[in-house]
Write a protein that holds these residues in place. Structure first.
Motif, PDB file in Angstrom:
ATOM      1  N   GLY A  37      39.622  38.626 -25.356  1.00 59.25           N
ATOM      2  CA  GLY A  37      39.594  37.199 -25.036  1.00 59.25           C
ATOM      3  C   GLY A  37      38.505  36.471 -25.789  1.00 59.25           C
ATOM      4  O   GLY A  37      37.559  37.088 -26.298  1.00 59.25           O
ATOM      5  N   PRO A  38      38.593  35.142 -25.877  1.00 57.51           N
ATOM      6  CA  PRO A  38      39.652  34.294 -25.333  1.00 57.51           C
ATOM      7  C   PRO A  38      40.816  34.063 -26.309  1.00 57.51           C
ATOM      8  O   PRO A  38      41.809  33.456 -25.945  1.00 57.51           O
ATOM      9  CB  PRO A  38      38.934  32.979 -25.070  1.00 57.51           C
ATOM     10  CG  PRO A  38      37.929  32.899 -26.183  1.00 57.51           C
ATOM     11  CD  PRO A  38      37.475  34.324 -26.412  1.00 57.51           C
ATOM     12  N   PRO A  43      43.834  35.436 -18.338  1.00 56.97           N
ATOM     13  CA  PRO A  43      43.126  34.166 -18.571  1.00 56.97           C
ATOM     14  C   PRO A  43      42.974  33.841 -20.057  1.00 56.97           C
ATOM     15  O   PRO A  43      42.529  34.683 -20.848  1.00 56.97           O
ATOM     16  CB  PRO A  43      41.753  34.414 -17.925  1.00 56.97           C
ATOM     17  CG  PRO A  43      42.028  35.414 -16.850  1.00 56.97           C
ATOM     18  CD  PRO A  43      43.099  36.306 -17.406  1.00 56.97           C
ATOM     19  N   GLY A  44      43.392  32.643 -20.441  1.00 54.86           N
ATOM     20  CA  GLY A  44      43.258  32.180 -21.807  1.00 54.86           C
ATOM     21  C   GLY A  44      44.414  32.519 -22.712  1.00 54.86           C
ATOM     22  O   GLY A  44      44.505  32.002 -23.832  1.00 54.86           O
ATOM     23  N   LYS A  71      47.657  31.807 -22.476  1.00 51.65           N
ATOM     24  CA  LYS A  71      48.583  30.697 -22.727  1.00 51.65           C
ATOM     25  C   LYS A  71      48.099  29.842 -23.888  1.00 51.65           C
ATOM     26  O   LYS A  71      48.855  29.520 -24.811  1.00 51.65           O
ATOM     27  CB  LYS A  71      48.718  29.834 -21.470  1.00 51.65           C
ATOM     28  CG  LYS A  71      49.548  30.443 -20.364  1.00 51.65           C
ATOM     29  CD  LYS A  71      49.683  29.447 -19.215  1.00 51.65           C
ATOM     30  CE  LYS A  71      50.565  29.979 -18.105  1.00 51.65           C
ATOM     31  NZ  LYS A  71      50.703  28.996 -16.989  1.00 51.65           N
ATOM     32  N   ALA A  72      46.828  29.457 -23.839  1.00 49.65           N
ATOM     33  CA  ALA A  72      46.273  28.627 -24.910  1.00 49.65           C
ATOM     34  C   ALA A  72      46.208  29.396 -26.213  1.00 49.65           C
ATOM     35  O   ALA A  72      46.447  28.839 -27.293  1.00 49.65           O
ATOM     36  CB  ALA A  72      44.885  28.128 -24.511  1.00 49.65           C
ATOM     37  N   ALA A  73      45.905  30.691 -26.139  1.00 51.95           N
ATOM     38  CA  ALA A  73      45.815  31.501 -27.355  1.00 51.95           C
ATOM     39  C   ALA A  73      47.157  31.589 -28.058  1.00 51.95           C
ATOM     40  O   ALA A  73      47.225  31.565 -29.293  1.00 51.95           O
ATOM     41  CB  ALA A  73      45.297  32.892 -27.014  1.00 51.95           C
ATOM     42  N   ARG A  74      48.235  31.686 -27.297  1.00 53.60           N
ATOM     43  CA  ARG A  74      49.573  31.741 -27.918  1.00 53.60           C
ATOM     44  C   ARG A  74      49.857  30.475 -28.705  1.00 53.60           C
ATOM     45  O   ARG A  74      50.333  30.534 -29.851  1.00 53.60           O
ATOM     46  CB  ARG A  74      50.646  31.919 -26.840  1.00 53.60           C
ATOM     47  CG  ARG A  74      52.071  31.919 -27.407  1.00 53.60           C
ATOM     48  CD  ARG A  74      53.113  32.003 -26.321  1.00 53.60           C
ATOM     49  NE  ARG A  74      53.293  30.754 -25.594  1.00 53.60           N
ATOM     50  CZ  ARG A  74      54.112  29.779 -25.967  1.00 53.60           C
ATOM     51  NH1 ARG A  74      54.826  29.882 -27.091  1.00 53.60           N
ATOM     52  NH2 ARG A  74      54.233  28.690 -25.233  1.00 53.60           N
ATOM     53  N   LEU A  75      49.542  29.345 -28.143  1.00 53.60           N
ATOM     54  CA  LEU A  75      49.814  28.082 -28.826  1.00 53.60           C
ATOM     55  C   LEU A  75      48.923  27.915 -30.055  1.00 53.60           C
ATOM     56  O   LEU A  75      49.375  27.444 -31.103  1.00 53.60           O
ATOM     57  CB  LEU A  75      49.614  26.917 -27.859  1.00 53.60           C
ATOM     58  CG  LEU A  75      50.587  26.892 -26.665  1.00 53.60           C
ATOM     59  CD1 LEU A  75      50.202  25.788 -25.687  1.00 53.60           C
ATOM     60  CD2 LEU A  75      52.023  26.718 -27.140  1.00 53.60           C
TER      61      LEU A  75
END
Length: 441
Positions: free
Chosen positions: A313-314, A341-342, A344-348
């Motif tokens: 992460g993240p 945690p994190g 979802k944002a990492a995928r985008l």
């Protein structure tokens, strides 16, 4: 030093006048389309539809001319059976924007499962010679997709076949011959993401299964698969780090450093095993036979979740501190009940680094810059978006996949920089992902 050598080599190429051509070739890789799709002949053998032939324009006739009428009759009967299989599926209605693609994906997945010469439940990754093997990953996705479309018995047969292939220690090889012998086609090392995929697929089937009178719970029939897979994942944890030891993953190359793909599939597998144990779906004898204390599963899964966050992460790159990888999708639903945690944002954030000219994505930012989009990784984006409630994004990815099918409607493995489908078609992994993603409205 390695990077410096690459820069020097590039500079020499430019001085020699070939740099521009080499750069263009690297960004515009040319690959052939192996076939438009695949069908079965009257004996049940896979036959490739030649490139240039459209849907309904070609029949796999193999006998003498005087026998053609019989072959055509038998093929018509097979086609009627295939239509019945589609009608039994939980699929979107015909007027759904992705209804035709879903039907083609289910048809192709059915065609690739158990053809002539293959054991019952053996899912071939594709129709071309180098793909006519059983990958535990692809087979697990096929089982999950078949379960979600209501083909529970077929999904169970896929998992039972994996149970037969699995080693006594719970390990899986990278791929197997489809004849059920358990033999492997080459010297590739074991691929340690297999147990995690098998556990996830088993849980999907258990959730979808509605047992009728006298029917056993599917988890009883594949209890050894569950217990051995869980034992393997626990055994692979390095006591010094609390993380799995390095192994090849879906990139299918040797690794001496832990990848996100192996860490994530170990996490999904342990969480699936813990859920199956919590619900009492696996017999005590199966756990005992595999040497697993089922009480260890939930704590082990919780500890691994924390360590994956700490290590990756993240941003969740392929290697700790490295570049983005499509395996970030493995840290999200439907593979985990709760996203890490994190993630979802990492995928985008990772999508731009993985993007390719035709509009799809590559397996990761560290993949070769050849301009090729990979349909499994693109479909993983669609599935993750759907599960996150990002339906417009999911539909955009599905629209892209739909536009790049072959003339028979098959989903190819690759799409070139100019949008041309390439390599094997259909690919079982992509077909399964589309079926898992398309909404059954």
């Amino acid at each position: 030093m390695r990077r410096r050598r690459r820069l020097v080599s590039a500079g020499l190429a430019l001085l020699l006048g070939g740099g521009g051509a080499l750069a263009w070739q690297e960004a515009h890789r040319q690959l052939p389309l192996h076939q438009e799709g695949v069908v079965r002949d009257v004996r049940g053998a896979l036959v490739a539809v030649p490139v240039g032939a459209g849907a309904g324009e070609w029949l796999p006739l193999t006998g003498a001319p005087e026998d053609r009428w019989l072959e055509v009759t038998l093929l018509a009967a097979r086609a009627a059976g295939d239509q019945a299989h589609l009608a039994d599926g939980l699929l979107p209605p015909p007027d759904h924007p992705h209804g035709d693609m879903a039907r083609a994906a289910l048809r192709d997945l059915h065609t690739l499962t158990g053809p002539q010469g293959a054991a019952p439940g053996a899912v071939l990754a594709g129709a071309s010679p180098a793909w006519r093997f059983v990958w535990p990953r692809d087979a697990s996705f096929a089982a999950a997709a078949l379960a979600r479309t209501g083909h529970h018995a077929e999904a169970l047969s896929v998992l039972l076949h994996l149970q037969e292939l699995q080693g006594p220690d719970g390990s899986f090889q990278a791929r197997y011959l489809p004849d059920g012998s358990g033999e492997v086609p080459d010297g590739r090392p074991a691929q340690e993401d297999g147990p995690g995929w098998a556990l996830w697929a088993t849980r999907v089937l258990v959730e979808e299964w509605t047992a009728g009178p006298g029917q056993p719970d599917p988890s009883v029939l594949v209890g050894d698969l569950v217990a051995r897979s869980a034992a393997r994942l626990l055994h692979r944890i390095d006591p010094a780090t609390g993380l799995p030891r390095p192994s090849p993953d879906y990139w299918e190359r040797p690794e001496d450093e832990l990848t996100l793909g192996v860490a994530a599939t170990a996490l999904m597998g342990l969480e699936a095993a813990a859920a199956l144990e919590r619900d009492g779906r696996v017999a005590d004898a199966a756990w005992a036979s595999a040497g697993v204390d089922p009480g260890d599963l939930a704590p082990a899964a919780a500890d691994l979740r924390r360590r994956v966050v700490d290590e990756f992460g993240p941003h969740y790159p392929r290697y700790a501190g490295g570049r983005p990888d499509a395996a970030v999708t493995f840290l999200l639903p439907p593979f985990l009940d709760e996203p890490v945690p994190g993630a979802k944002a990492a995928r985008l954030r990772a999508q731009r680094a993985q993007a390719r000219p035709a509009g799809g994505v590559a397996p990761g930012a560290g993949w070769r810059r050849d301009g090729v989009s990979w349909t499994p990784q693109t479909a993983l984006q669609a599935l993750a978006a759907r599960e996150a409630g990002r339906h417009e994004e999911a539909d955009r990815w599905l629209d892209w996949l739909d536009r790049h099918r072959t003339a028979t409607g098959a989903l190819p493995e690759k799409v070139l920089h100019d949008g041309s489908p390439a390599a094997v078609a259909p690919l079982a992994w992509t077909a399964a992902l589309v079926l898992l993603t398309v909404e059954r409205r």
